[in-house]
Write an enzyme that holds these catalytic residues in place. Structure first.
Site, PDB file in Angstrom:
ATOM      1  N   LYS A  37     -66.186 -16.390 -12.850  1.00 49.21           N
ATOM      2  CA  LYS A  37     -65.179 -16.634 -12.958  1.00 49.21           C
ATOM      3  C   LYS A  37     -65.271 -16.681 -14.736  1.00 49.21           C
ATOM      4  O   LYS A  37     -66.240 -17.068 -14.429  1.00 49.21           O
ATOM      5  CB  LYS A  37     -64.847 -18.156 -12.843  1.00 49.21           C
ATOM      6  CG  LYS A  37     -65.564 -19.167 -12.966  1.00 49.21           C
ATOM      7  CD  LYS A  37     -64.398 -20.555 -12.459  1.00 49.21           C
ATOM      8  CE  LYS A  37     -66.407 -21.642 -12.716  1.00 49.21           C
ATOM      9  NZ  LYS A  37     -64.666 -24.045 -12.414  1.00 49.21           N
ATOM     10  N   PHE A  86     -53.816 -15.770  -4.184  1.00 46.06           N
ATOM     11  CA  PHE A  86     -54.512 -13.922  -4.076  1.00 46.06           C
ATOM     12  C   PHE A  86     -56.033 -14.223  -3.051  1.00 46.06           C
ATOM     13  O   PHE A  86     -56.963 -13.490  -3.235  1.00 46.06           O
ATOM     14  CB  PHE A  86     -55.837 -15.051  -5.361  1.00 46.06           C
ATOM     15  CG  PHE A  86     -56.207 -16.420  -5.278  1.00 46.06           C
ATOM     16  CD1 PHE A  86     -57.806 -16.303  -4.424  1.00 46.06           C
ATOM     17  CD2 PHE A  86     -56.255 -18.039  -5.848  1.00 46.06           C
ATOM     18  CE1 PHE A  86     -57.592 -17.737  -4.303  1.00 46.06           C
ATOM     19  CE2 PHE A  86     -56.382 -18.448  -5.553  1.00 46.06           C
ATOM     20  CZ  PHE A  86     -57.348 -18.480  -4.693  1.00 46.06           C
ATOM     21  N   GLU A 139     -59.229 -10.432 -11.299  1.00 51.94           N
ATOM     22  CA  GLU A 139     -58.134 -10.687 -10.784  1.00 51.94           C
ATOM     23  C   GLU A 139     -57.647 -11.389 -12.148  1.00 51.94           C
ATOM     24  O   GLU A 139     -58.834 -12.105 -12.445  1.00 51.94           O
ATOM     25  CB  GLU A 139     -57.296 -11.683  -9.270  1.00 51.94           C
ATOM     26  CG  GLU A 139     -58.590 -10.163  -8.027  1.00 51.94           C
ATOM     27  CD  GLU A 139     -58.127 -11.297  -7.986  1.00 51.94           C
ATOM     28  OE1 GLU A 139     -58.655 -11.151  -6.361  1.00 51.94           O
ATOM     29  OE2 GLU A 139     -58.425 -12.528  -7.504  1.00 51.94           O
ATOM     30  N   ARG A 161     -56.951 -28.311  -3.484  1.00 57.80           N
ATOM     31  CA  ARG A 161     -58.089 -28.145  -2.887  1.00 57.80           C
ATOM     32  C   ARG A 161     -58.873 -29.582  -2.889  1.00 57.80           C
ATOM     33  O   ARG A 161     -59.772 -28.850  -2.124  1.00 57.80           O
ATOM     34  CB  ARG A 161     -59.102 -27.814  -4.098  1.00 57.80           C
ATOM     35  CG  ARG A 161     -58.097 -28.177  -5.612  1.00 57.80           C
ATOM     36  CD  ARG A 161     -58.970 -28.105  -6.715  1.00 57.80           C
ATOM     37  NE  ARG A 161     -61.200 -27.839  -6.420  1.00 57.80           N
ATOM     38  CZ  ARG A 161     -62.105 -27.005  -6.983  1.00 57.80           C
ATOM     39  NH1 ARG A 161     -61.491 -26.726  -7.908  1.00 57.80           N
ATOM     40  NH2 ARG A 161     -63.097 -27.215  -6.601  1.00 57.80           N
ATOM     41  N   GLU A 201     -52.352 -20.371  -6.227  1.00 55.77           N
ATOM     42  CA  GLU A 201     -52.432 -21.344  -7.687  1.00 55.77           C
ATOM     43  C   GLU A 201     -50.419 -21.338  -7.626  1.00 55.77           C
ATOM     44  O   GLU A 201     -50.209 -20.673  -7.830  1.00 55.77           O
ATOM     45  CB  GLU A 201     -52.890 -20.221  -8.815  1.00 55.77           C
ATOM     46  CG  GLU A 201     -54.461 -20.427  -8.783  1.00 55.77           C
ATOM     47  CD  GLU A 201     -54.979 -21.649  -9.637  1.00 55.77           C
ATOM     48  OE1 GLU A 201     -54.289 -22.594 -10.166  1.00 55.77           O
ATOM     49  OE2 GLU A 201     -55.287 -21.441  -8.891  1.00 55.77           O
ATOM     50  N   ARG A 231     -69.736 -22.571  -2.986  1.00 53.26           N
ATOM     51  CA  ARG A 231     -69.657 -21.860  -4.276  1.00 53.26           C
ATOM     52  C   ARG A 231     -70.964 -21.648  -4.375  1.00 53.26           C
ATOM     53  O   ARG A 231     -71.761 -20.893  -4.431  1.00 53.26           O
ATOM     54  CB  ARG A 231     -69.480 -23.555  -5.161  1.00 53.26           C
ATOM     55  CG  ARG A 231     -69.407 -23.071  -6.489  1.00 53.26           C
ATOM     56  CD  ARG A 231     -69.868 -24.134  -7.111  1.00 53.26           C
ATOM     57  NE  ARG A 231     -69.228 -24.711  -7.440  1.00 53.26           N
ATOM     58  CZ  ARG A 231     -68.134 -25.423  -8.119  1.00 53.26           C
ATOM     59  NH1 ARG A 231     -67.376 -24.096  -8.845  1.00 53.26           N
ATOM     60  NH2 ARG A 231     -67.186 -26.375  -7.834  1.00 53.26           N
ATOM     61  N   ARG A 276     -54.552 -25.403  -7.503  1.00 56.41           N
ATOM     62  CA  ARG A 276     -55.215 -24.551  -6.621  1.00 56.41           C
ATOM     63  C   ARG A 276     -54.075 -25.152  -5.417  1.00 56.41           C
ATOM     64  O   ARG A 276     -54.087 -26.345  -4.926  1.00 56.41           O
ATOM     65  CB  ARG A 276     -56.273 -24.670  -6.202  1.00 56.41           C
ATOM     66  CG  ARG A 276     -57.088 -23.298  -5.045  1.00 56.41           C
ATOM     67  CD  ARG A 276     -58.669 -23.236  -5.249  1.00 56.41           C
ATOM     68  NE  ARG A 276     -58.485 -22.404  -4.340  1.00 56.41           N
ATOM     69  CZ  ARG A 276     -59.706 -21.710  -4.106  1.00 56.41           C
ATOM     70  NH1 ARG A 276     -60.626 -22.076  -5.098  1.00 56.41           N
ATOM     71  NH2 ARG A 276     -60.335 -20.830  -3.205  1.00 56.41           N
ATOM     72  N   LYS A 317     -57.369 -14.759 -13.347  1.00 53.01           N
ATOM     73  CA  LYS A 317     -57.300 -16.639 -13.528  1.00 53.01           C
ATOM     74  C   LYS A 317     -56.396 -17.486 -14.210  1.00 53.01           C
ATOM     75  O   LYS A 317     -55.908 -17.491 -15.279  1.00 53.01           O
ATOM     76  CB  LYS A 317     -58.677 -17.013 -14.134  1.00 53.01           C
ATOM     77  CG  LYS A 317     -59.186 -18.454 -13.668  1.00 53.01           C
ATOM     78  CD  LYS A 317     -60.574 -18.630 -13.782  1.00 53.01           C
ATOM     79  CE  LYS A 317     -61.099 -19.746 -13.704  1.00 53.01           C
ATOM     80  NZ  LYS A 317     -59.737 -21.163 -13.329  1.00 53.01           N
TER      81      LYS A 317
END
Length: 513
Positions: free
Chosen positions: A380, A303, A210, A232, A261, A374, A217, A212
């Protein structure tokens, strides 16, 4: 329980680097507190009182000159009640009332308690016990599996409340904790990869590749007509984004939680031409002028979807979640392709870059939404190598930069010493006059001291400001304590949407050697 016991536990935690010892120390304390005291104790130990921001700053605390008590007498709930009083003060006479309440609290506190209270009040408690350690200590104290407690804490977004559930109801009570509409959950985070091929290899199998976006965010909740928007960091920003609120209210559903986003768009003769720079997006984000064209000035793209009309979707595969997202908000979905083909993924990357975006996200198609993690399921890929570092100090400039704080001292997070940062380099490059003016004001607000060597003109600051640094690589260095130095570092942007705990680690920097 006496407040002094919390302070002693904090001191013990700060004196050791061993994670297991920190957890055991906090767990011993949490086992001993009364259930009614447990939420406040957890809040104190994470450095986040239950009342949130109390309205007391460094200046107020530094001006307190109260003789400390000879022996402990304050109890945990005494401090909690005083914080509640302070948080509720406002309007005429509030400054005097705040000073009186603080003076009374400090007069009952020992010297060690006064030190702890000061840092707790201004949000600067750095004891080597971050929320992750306290979370594991809560699990140990309640004798419940860490994974179960972590999931409940992430979904509830409220560790003190979850601590009570763990103590009172055990693992079965924690298992009953679900996503709650209008209450934010910790976002799922990504690791990095050097290329689309590496990312696809790391996630394994099919993936969603996708665009970025270079935005802010946001997590958006809707329950009926009520919409709330969170960053975030879980800060609510609903009132600043009325256009996005209106968009979400118009979606074909009644309950939804979306991950996306928010971003601006640069204009050329009235036409939307390309995504705006992150700094400009942040500026619009904070302006919140409520104008009718807000949805154009600051747009949103989604997303992921975490909940839809009564059904939690976190445990579904990404492919299943994206199907739901397409049905509800397909028009505003971030472009991407499900593929395991490197060539297809690289084509998505090229398209993203050509449109002015940062790169791509590569996400395992079978992955659930792991709130607060994470993990390796999301990667990314950005062509420009960047690191999120923390500013440790700044130097007064010379020549054209006279009067501005310019050269930045940069630190990477040390995961073995929570709250500590390892210096990895300096830079004064990439700074516009606007950024120089901004950071001069910002770092004087964060200043803790200036160098004793006046020729160095170094202003040391509290390690709070995250900055994204673009670099060409790193090299071995004996100059800095981490044994590594940045090569051709320059400021890309300041990340006001990230906390120091989100900064890259010293291991991540060394991995670039």
């Amino acid at each position: 329980m006496l407040f002094a016991e919390v302070v002693r536990a904090s001191e013990a935690v700060a004196s050791t680097r061993a994670r297991s010892t920190k957890i055991a120390t906090i767990a011993d304390l949490l086992r001993s507190v009364d259930l009614s005291e447990l939420p406040a104790a957890v809040g104190f130990l994470t450095g986040e009182p239950l009342q949130g921001k109390i309205g007391v700053g460094w200046r107020t605390v530094s001006q307190l000159d109260v003789e400390p008590a000879a022996s402990p007498s304050l109890e945990i709930l005494d401090v909690d009640r005083t914080f509640t009083t302070l948080a509720g003060l406002g309007g005429p006479g509030s400054q005097a009332a705040r000073a009186a309440s603080l003076t009374d609290l400090y007069s009952r506190a020992t010297g060690a308690e006064q030190w702890f209270l000061g840092r707790l009040l201004v949000g600067e408690l750095r004891q080597g016990a971050l929320a992750g350690i306290v979370t594991d200590a809560v699990a140990k104290a309640a004798d419940v599996p860490q994974a179960v407690l972590r999931r409940a804490a992430m979904l509830a977004g409220d560790l003190p409340r979850v601590a009570v559930i763990a103590r009172r109801d055990g693992a079965s009570g924690l298992a009953a904790v679900h996503l709650t509409l209008l209450r934010p959950v910790q976002p799922m985070l990504a690791q990095t990869a050097e290329s689309v091929k590496e990312a696809l290899d790391l996630v394994g199998g099919a993936a969603s590749v996708e665009w970025k976006l270079d935005g802010v965010r946001v997590q958006i909740h809707r329950a009926g007509d009520e919409v709330r928007i969170y960053t975030r960091n879980l800060n609510e920003v609903t009132e600043r984004l009325p256009g996005i609120v209106g968009l979400v209210q118009g979606l074909p559903c009644t309950q939804v939680v979306l991950d996306g986003e928010a971003m601006g768009w640069a204009e050329a003769e009235g036409e939307l031409e390309a995504p705006d720079r992150f700094q400009h997006t942040m500026s619009r984000f904070g302006r919140g002028d409520g104008s009718d064209d807000e949805i154009v000035g600051l747009d949103v793209r989604f997303f992921d979807i975490l909940h839809l009309d009564g059904e939690d979707l976190l445990d579904l595969s990404l492919v299943e979640r994206l199907t739901r997202l397409e049905l509800v908000a397909g028009q505003w979905r971030i472009p991407g392709q499900i593929t395991s083909d490197v060539a297809v993924g690289e084509a998505v990357l090229e398209e993203s870059l050509a449109t002015g975006h940062e790169g791509v996200m590569v996400k395992a198609a079978s992955s659930p939404y792991e709130a607060g993690r994470r993990g390796g399921a999301w990667r990314k890929v950005k062509p420009v190598r960047t690191l999120d570092l923390v500013v440790l100090a700044a130097e007064w400039g010379h020549g054209r930069r006279q009067g501005w704080l310019s050269n930045l001292h940069l630190g990477a997070r040390d995961p073995e010493r929570p709250g500590e940062f390892v210096m990895v380099g300096k830079t004064f490059k990439g700074l516009t006059d606007e950024l120089l003016a901004w950071q001069t004001e910002r770092f004087q607000e964060l200043a803790v001291s200036e160098s004793a060597d006046r020729d160095a003109h170094v202003v040391w600051v509290r390690p709070e400001q995250v900055v994204e640094i673009a670099l060409d690589g790193v090299q071995v260095s004996t100059r800095y304590p981490g044994g590594v130095a940045l090569r051709f570092a320059r400021v890309k942007r300041y990340r006001d949407d990230k906390d120091p705990d989100d900064a890259d680690t010293i291991q991540a920097v060394r991995a670039l050697l």
